[in-house]
Scaffold this motif. Sequence first.
Motif, mmCIF file in Angstrom:
data_model
loop_
_atom_site.group_PDB
_atom_site.id
_atom_site.type_symbol
_atom_site.label_atom_id
_atom_site.label_comp_id
_atom_site.label_asym_id
_atom_site.label_seq_id
_atom_site.Cartn_x
_atom_site.Cartn_y
_atom_site.Cartn_z
ATOM 1 N N ARG A 29 37.560 57.054 15.732
ATOM 2 C CA ARG A 29 37.171 56.551 16.967
ATOM 3 C C ARG A 29 35.729 56.026 16.922
ATOM 4 N N LEU A 30 34.885 56.696 16.138
ATOM 5 C CA LEU A 30 33.445 56.120 16.017
ATOM 6 C C LEU A 30 33.636 54.789 15.410
ATOM 7 N N ASP A 31 34.372 54.440 14.393
ATOM 8 C CA ASP A 31 34.631 53.237 13.762
ATOM 9 C C ASP A 31 35.103 51.967 14.936
ATOM 10 N N ALA A 32 35.707 52.560 15.736
ATOM 11 C CA ALA A 32 36.389 51.548 16.819
ATOM 12 C C ALA A 32 35.171 51.260 17.587
ATOM 13 N N GLU A 33 34.249 52.243 18.055
ATOM 14 C CA GLU A 33 33.131 52.024 18.914
ATOM 15 C C GLU A 33 32.320 51.429 18.237
ATOM 16 N N TRP A 34 31.963 51.559 17.052
ATOM 17 C CA TRP A 34 30.891 50.706 16.439
ATOM 18 C C TRP A 34 31.319 49.304 16.551
ATOM 19 N N LEU A 35 32.626 48.767 16.111
ATOM 20 C CA LEU A 35 33.057 47.685 16.070
ATOM 21 C C LEU A 35 33.161 46.926 17.709
ATOM 22 N N LEU A 36 33.506 47.530 18.636
ATOM 23 C CA LEU A 36 33.553 46.967 19.971
ATOM 24 C C LEU A 36 31.878 47.051 20.538
ATOM 25 N N ALA A 37 31.108 47.793 20.229
ATOM 26 C CA ALA A 37 29.748 47.512 20.626
ATOM 27 C C ALA A 37 29.141 46.237 20.090
ATOM 28 N N ALA A 38 29.522 46.022 18.714
ATOM 29 C CA ALA A 38 28.943 44.918 17.848
ATOM 30 C C ALA A 38 29.508 43.813 18.850
ATOM 31 N N ASP B 245 36.432 36.324 24.603
ATOM 32 C CA ASP B 245 35.899 36.352 23.263
ATOM 33 C C ASP B 245 35.479 37.367 22.553
ATOM 34 N N CYS B 246 35.171 38.363 23.410
ATOM 35 C CA CYS B 246 34.505 39.540 22.787
ATOM 36 C C CYS B 246 35.790 40.367 22.292
ATOM 37 N N ALA B 247 36.786 40.496 23.047
ATOM 38 C CA ALA B 247 38.021 41.162 22.611
ATOM 39 C C ALA B 247 38.626 40.502 21.492
ATOM 40 N N GLU B 248 38.587 39.284 21.208
ATOM 41 C CA GLU B 248 39.156 38.542 20.225
ATOM 42 C C GLU B 248 38.361 39.021 18.918
ATOM 43 N N ARG B 249 37.070 39.078 19.047
ATOM 44 C CA ARG B 249 36.152 39.219 17.933
ATOM 45 C C ARG B 249 36.535 40.801 17.591
#
Length: 275
Positions: free
Chosen positions: A20-29, A49-53
């Motif tokens: 979960r934390l990994d996903a949060e870091w990636l989405l926050a970035a 564009d953010c969702a694609e990244r």
Amino acid sequence: MPTIESLLHSADLPDSPSARLDAEWLLAAALGKSTSYLRTWPEREVPADCAERFAADLARRRQGEPVAYILGRQGFWSLELEVAADTLIPRPDTELLVETALQLLPATPARVLDLGTGTGAIALALAVERPSWEVCGVDRVEAAVALAERNRLRLGLGNAAFSVSDWFAALGAERFEMIVSNPPYIPASDPHLQQGDVRFEPQSALVAGADGLDDIRLIISQASTHLHPGGWLLLEHGYDQGEAVRALLVHHGFADVQSRLDLSGYERISLGRLP
């Protein structure tokens, strides 16, 4: 458009304590926000564009690539450091090396050497805590030295310097009040080398011969010619290597030899003082 919570809920990373934390870091970035923003506004919509990244970064993480390499940064001590595939990812256990170094030398002028500096994490943490110290970091990999120098410049630290050297090879007759190192210490046959994040890290920064002690042996055997009398040598090592490292330190004439425990209760660093 998807919401923050819907994207996190559907991240589908391999089950682990950090998923979960990994996903949060990636989405926050991807959003250019903090993880606390995600938790405060889970219903906010995410631009395409953010969702694609985020989707692209998730795919890399599913293949096992470390989050630090995907983001290009990692926290260590009080610092945020640029990281790259040329270097190891700084880990919390290594902060014990920094803590111990700060305890052993007073906050008065001294020269400290960080062998195998990688990102510069240890050297820069010491430099930020001890402005009166001159901290020198060396690495045999030119790309690592360039990375450490970028971190130094971004942090604005004038009391640290980085250069290319294969351990002590380029240091001539230079001497220091302290030498610290987190060298390679994993045995070549260790099955963990084929698991998890370490699969993506440079093997040359991880593996040190059949028993994992080749580089530690070299450092201990040569350190006395680069320490002032009374100077300290501090080495990080594997959880089960403390006894062997202490024996090497004693064999090469070091005094006050001891080991320190990490947060998990394992002997993580060993040290000795040149008489």
